[in-house]
Design a protein around this motif. Structure first.
Motif, PDB file in Angstrom:
ATOM      1  N   LYS A  20       0.926  -0.768   0.030  1.00 30.61           N
ATOM      2  CA  LYS A  20       0.361   0.036  -0.209  1.00 30.61           C
ATOM      3  C   LYS A  20       0.482   1.368   0.114  1.00 30.61           C
ATOM      4  CE  LYS A  20      -3.412  -0.011   2.463  1.00 30.61           C
ATOM      5  NZ  LYS A  20      -4.337   0.192   4.157  1.00 30.61           N
ATOM      6  N   HIS A  21       1.982   1.615   0.087  1.00 32.07           N
ATOM      7  CA  HIS A  21       3.292   2.483   0.858  1.00 32.07           C
ATOM      8  C   HIS A  21       4.065   2.596   0.035  1.00 32.07           C
ATOM      9  CE1 HIS A  21       0.882   3.119   4.237  1.00 32.07           C
ATOM     10  NE2 HIS A  21       1.150   1.542   4.941  1.00 32.07           N
ATOM     11  N   LEU A  22       3.739   1.832  -1.705  1.00 29.31           N
ATOM     12  CA  LEU A  22       5.140   1.656  -2.085  1.00 29.31           C
ATOM     13  C   LEU A  22       4.324   3.030  -3.343  1.00 29.31           C
ATOM     14  CD1 LEU A  22       5.945  -2.197  -3.435  1.00 29.31           C
ATOM     15  CD2 LEU A  22       6.965  -0.665  -1.753  1.00 29.31           C
ATOM     16  N   ASP A  23       5.678   3.403  -4.222  1.00 29.45           N
ATOM     17  CA  ASP A  23       5.352   4.618  -4.872  1.00 29.45           C
ATOM     18  C   ASP A  23       3.759   4.178  -6.032  1.00 29.45           C
ATOM     19  OD1 ASP A  23       7.047   6.023  -3.538  1.00 29.45           O
ATOM     20  OD2 ASP A  23       8.568   6.077  -5.243  1.00 29.45           O
ATOM     21  N   TRP A  24       4.087   3.603  -7.006  1.00 31.19           N
ATOM     22  CA  TRP A  24       3.503   2.968  -7.996  1.00 31.19           C
ATOM     23  C   TRP A  24       3.232   3.886  -8.701  1.00 31.19           C
ATOM     24  CZ3 TRP A  24       3.506  -1.531  -7.521  1.00 31.19           C
ATOM     25  CH2 TRP A  24       2.782  -2.689  -6.528  1.00 31.19           C
ATOM     26  N   ARG A  25       4.968   4.796  -9.883  1.00 36.55           N
ATOM     27  CA  ARG A  25       4.829   5.290 -10.447  1.00 36.55           C
ATOM     28  C   ARG A  25       3.923   4.351 -11.540  1.00 36.55           C
ATOM     29  NH1 ARG A  25      10.205   7.845  -9.123  1.00 36.55           N
ATOM     30  NH2 ARG A  25       9.562   8.744  -7.262  1.00 36.55           N
ATOM     31  N   GLY A  26       4.087   3.988 -12.487  1.00 33.32           N
ATOM     32  CA  GLY A  26       3.398   3.110 -13.328  1.00 33.32           C
ATOM     33  C   GLY A  26       1.872   2.691 -13.573  1.00 33.32           C
ATOM     34  N   ASN A  27       1.393   2.673 -12.049  1.00 34.00           N
ATOM     35  CA  ASN A  27      -0.513   2.718 -11.287  1.00 34.00           C
ATOM     36  C   ASN A  27      -0.661   1.072 -11.519  1.00 34.00           C
ATOM     37  OD1 ASN A  27      -0.932   5.362 -10.806  1.00 34.00           O
ATOM     38  ND2 ASN A  27      -0.303   5.503 -12.583  1.00 34.00           N
ATOM     39  N   VAL A  28      -1.602   0.883 -12.440  1.00 34.45           N
ATOM     40  CA  VAL A  28      -2.135  -0.362 -11.823  1.00 34.45           C
ATOM     41  C   VAL A  28      -1.338  -1.097 -12.780  1.00 34.45           C
ATOM     42  CG1 VAL A  28      -3.996  -1.768 -12.186  1.00 34.45           C
ATOM     43  CG2 VAL A  28      -4.495   0.002 -11.479  1.00 34.45           C
ATOM     44  N   ARG A  29      -0.947  -1.027 -13.908  1.00 38.04           N
ATOM     45  CA  ARG A  29       0.074  -1.753 -14.397  1.00 38.04           C
ATOM     46  C   ARG A  29       1.199  -2.308 -13.902  1.00 38.04           C
ATOM     47  NH1 ARG A  29       0.718   1.372 -18.895  1.00 38.04           N
ATOM     48  NH2 ARG A  29      -1.653   1.508 -20.244  1.00 38.04           N
ATOM     49  N   GLU A  30       1.564  -1.324 -13.841  1.00 36.88           N
ATOM     50  CA  GLU A  30       2.839  -2.072 -12.683  1.00 36.88           C
ATOM     51  C   GLU A  30       2.346  -3.065 -11.546  1.00 36.88           C
ATOM     52  OE1 GLU A  30       6.717   0.348 -10.085  1.00 36.88           O
ATOM     53  OE2 GLU A  30       4.747   0.892 -10.165  1.00 36.88           O
ATOM     54  N   LEU A  31       1.781  -2.426 -11.108  1.00 39.46           N
ATOM     55  CA  LEU A  31       1.257  -2.968  -9.957  1.00 39.46           C
ATOM     56  C   LEU A  31       0.607  -4.487 -10.419  1.00 39.46           C
ATOM     57  CD1 LEU A  31       0.070  -4.122  -7.349  1.00 39.46           C
ATOM     58  CD2 LEU A  31      -2.197  -3.143  -7.134  1.00 39.46           C
ATOM     59  N   ARG A  32      -0.272  -4.555 -11.581  1.00 37.99           N
ATOM     60  CA  ARG A  32      -0.121  -6.112 -12.226  1.00 37.99           C
ATOM     61  C   ARG A  32       1.745  -6.724 -12.303  1.00 37.99           C
ATOM     62  NH1 ARG A  32      -5.119  -7.304 -14.139  1.00 37.99           N
ATOM     63  NH2 ARG A  32      -3.881  -9.554 -15.311  1.00 37.99           N
ATOM     64  N   ASN A  33       2.312  -6.157 -12.787  1.00 38.00           N
ATOM     65  CA  ASN A  33       4.042  -6.766 -13.235  1.00 38.00           C
ATOM     66  C   ASN A  33       4.094  -7.434 -11.910  1.00 38.00           C
ATOM     67  OD1 ASN A  33       3.297  -6.393 -15.914  1.00 38.00           O
ATOM     68  ND2 ASN A  33       4.464  -4.274 -15.752  1.00 38.00           N
ATOM     69  N   VAL A  34       4.211  -6.158 -10.675  1.00 38.68           N
ATOM     70  CA  VAL A  34       4.805  -6.813 -10.161  1.00 38.68           C
ATOM     71  C   VAL A  34       4.208  -8.358  -8.565  1.00 38.68           C
ATOM     72  CG1 VAL A  34       4.821  -5.872  -6.896  1.00 38.68           C
ATOM     73  CG2 VAL A  34       5.438  -4.762  -9.073  1.00 38.68           C
TER      74      VAL A  34
END
Length: 459
Positions: A353-367
């Motif tokens: 919840k506290h990460l940057d996620w500059r790539g937003n949902v797309r980055e979250l999916r990859n992670v």
């Protein structure tokens, strides 16, 4: 076991409740006034709140109302030595699930705790499974996951605008899910039985965009060996989604504007005007208002497209949705890759919840996919997040980037404090007494910190 926040200004009451609940196997976090209770509740990590009414620095009713305004869904049981029917009714109106009088009867307390925890688990599961208000044969469409205020506004706007013929401009940072919003607009519209045709304007060379959108006749240019039907014609009777329209050339913009004005197109190399019945939905990560002012985008086309504007929020503005999104993506990716049975530990979701996620949902999916494949156990732990995701994993500095990652001083302080204490414990071979002396606090205080911050010695 679940963790319970006990908020009461009387040490004897907190001690009594701690002994009872600790014996039952529950984890306990304490707060001695309303402000501390509110901050610990908002920080997350607790499954139930036992909240006294009469407390300094915000009474229990004020805390309860603030929790409701902040959309903290943790169930709350009110406790008071001065209970009245009116107070109980008001507490229930503000969202409390039960109301106990001091001193609470042991059996009554435990029943209330179990019922409240069961209710909280049910509400969490309901939120996770909820995909859409209506089911109109779109079960295969990816849901818009989350119930934060920011994403609820998007869902409500979709619900209102989708049944109309209004053109929609969807804005937002890369990776926020603009194309998903476009698909939902189509799916909830009267054109749902018609085609949804998507065009990524940024991926098509400027010299080919006109042919892509309007089609061409055989022999229209070198390489045009046969007739081609363009995207406008393909979308006839349905929806045309123009993604990244801010990257379209000015020349192509002029032709799109004409097509929108006249509902007619002409293929490249053709002389016949073709009527098309198309609803256009566009998306961009650029500020088209500024682009129009600087003449980088046609102002008249902007106003044609932006009858309704929907801004899709970045993940940093909807952090409470991250656990639900991560769980949904994990299930989806696990089924696709044959990894059924994996899940997230609560601590891992809290860290995410506290990460940057500059790539937003797309980055979250990859992670999530990375964690699914690389984690060793069936439960993805916070250590996996640190190792494979968090800045500093693999020997870097975990403090780097914390300032940009958090919105409040409380959130920043908690994680910074946890990282500091864990590092000092490691340096002293997890000797609590030695560590307490080195960092300048009492041993009992450090033990409380370990429990409050969820710090455990690794196996």
């Amino acid at each position: 076991m679940p963790t319970i926040l006990v908020a009461d200004d009387e040490p004897a009451i907190r001690r009594s409740l701690r002994e009872i609940l600790d014996f039952e196997g529950y984890g306990i976090v304490e707060a001695e006034d309303g402000e501390e209770a509110l901050q610990k509740a908002k920080a997350g990590g607790v499954d139930l709140i036992l909240l006294d009414i009469k407390m300094p620095r915000r009474d229990g009713m004020e805390v309860l109302e603030a929790l409701r305004e902040a959309e903290v869904g943790t169930p709350v049981v009110m406790i008071s030595g001065h209970g009245t029917v009116e107070t109980a009714v008001e507490a229930t109106r503000l969202g409390a699930v039960d109301f106990l009088e001091k001193p609470p009867d042991l059996n009554r307390l435990l029943v209330s705790v179990r019922n409240a925890l069961s209710r909280g688990e049910l509400e969490t599961e309901t939120k996770r499974l909820r995909q859409t208000v209506r089911d109109r044969g779109t079960n295969e469409l990816t849901p818009i996951v989350g119930d934060s205020k920011a994403i609820e506004r998007v869902k409500q706007t979709i619900e209102r605008v989708a049944p109309t013929e209004a053109r929609v401009l969807i804005t937002g940072e890369p990776g926020t899910g603009k194309e998903l919003v476009a698909r939902w607009i189509h799916a909830e519209s009267h054109r749902a039985e018609g085609p949804l045709v998507e065009v990524n304007c940024a991926a098509i060379p400027s010299e080919l965009i006109e042919s892509e959108l309007f089609g061409h006749e055989k022999g229209a240019f070198t390489g045009a060996t046969k007739q081609r039907i363009g995207k406008f014609e393909q979308a006839d009777g349905g929806t045309l989604f123009l993604d990244e329209i801010g990257d379209m050339s000015l020349d192509a913009q002029a032709k799109v504007l004409r097509a929108l004005q006249e509902s007619r197109i002409t293929r490249v190399g053709g002389d016949r005007s073709i009527t098309v019945d198309v609803r256009v939905v566009a998306a961009t990560n650029r500020n088209l208002r500024q682009a129009a002012e600087s003449r980088e985008f046609r102002e008249d086309l902007f106003h044609r497209l932006a009858v309704i504007e929907i801004e899709v929020p970045p993940l940093r503005e909807r952090r409470t949705d991250i656990p639900d999104i991560a769980r949904y993506v994990l299930g989806e990716v696990a089924r696709r890759n044959g990894f059924e049975g994996k899940s997230f530990a609560p601590e891992a979701l809290e860290r995410m919840k506290h990460l940057d996620w500059r790539g937003n949902v797309r980055e979250l999916r990859n992670v999530v996919e990375r964690l699914l494949i690389l984690s060793d156990e069936d439960e993805i732990a916070s250590g996996d997040v640190e190792r494979y995701v968090m800045p500093g994993g693999g020997g870097g500095d975990p403090i780097a980037g914390l300032v940009d990652r958090f919105d409040t001083l409380f959130e920043f302080r908690d994680l910074a404090e946890k990282v500091f204490i864990e590092r000092k414990l490691e340096e002293n071979d997890w000797n609590v007494s030695a560590t307490a002396e080195i960092i300048g606090i009492q041993r009992s205080h450090l033990y409380n910190k370990l429990k409050d911050l969820g710090i455990e010695r690794p196996d």
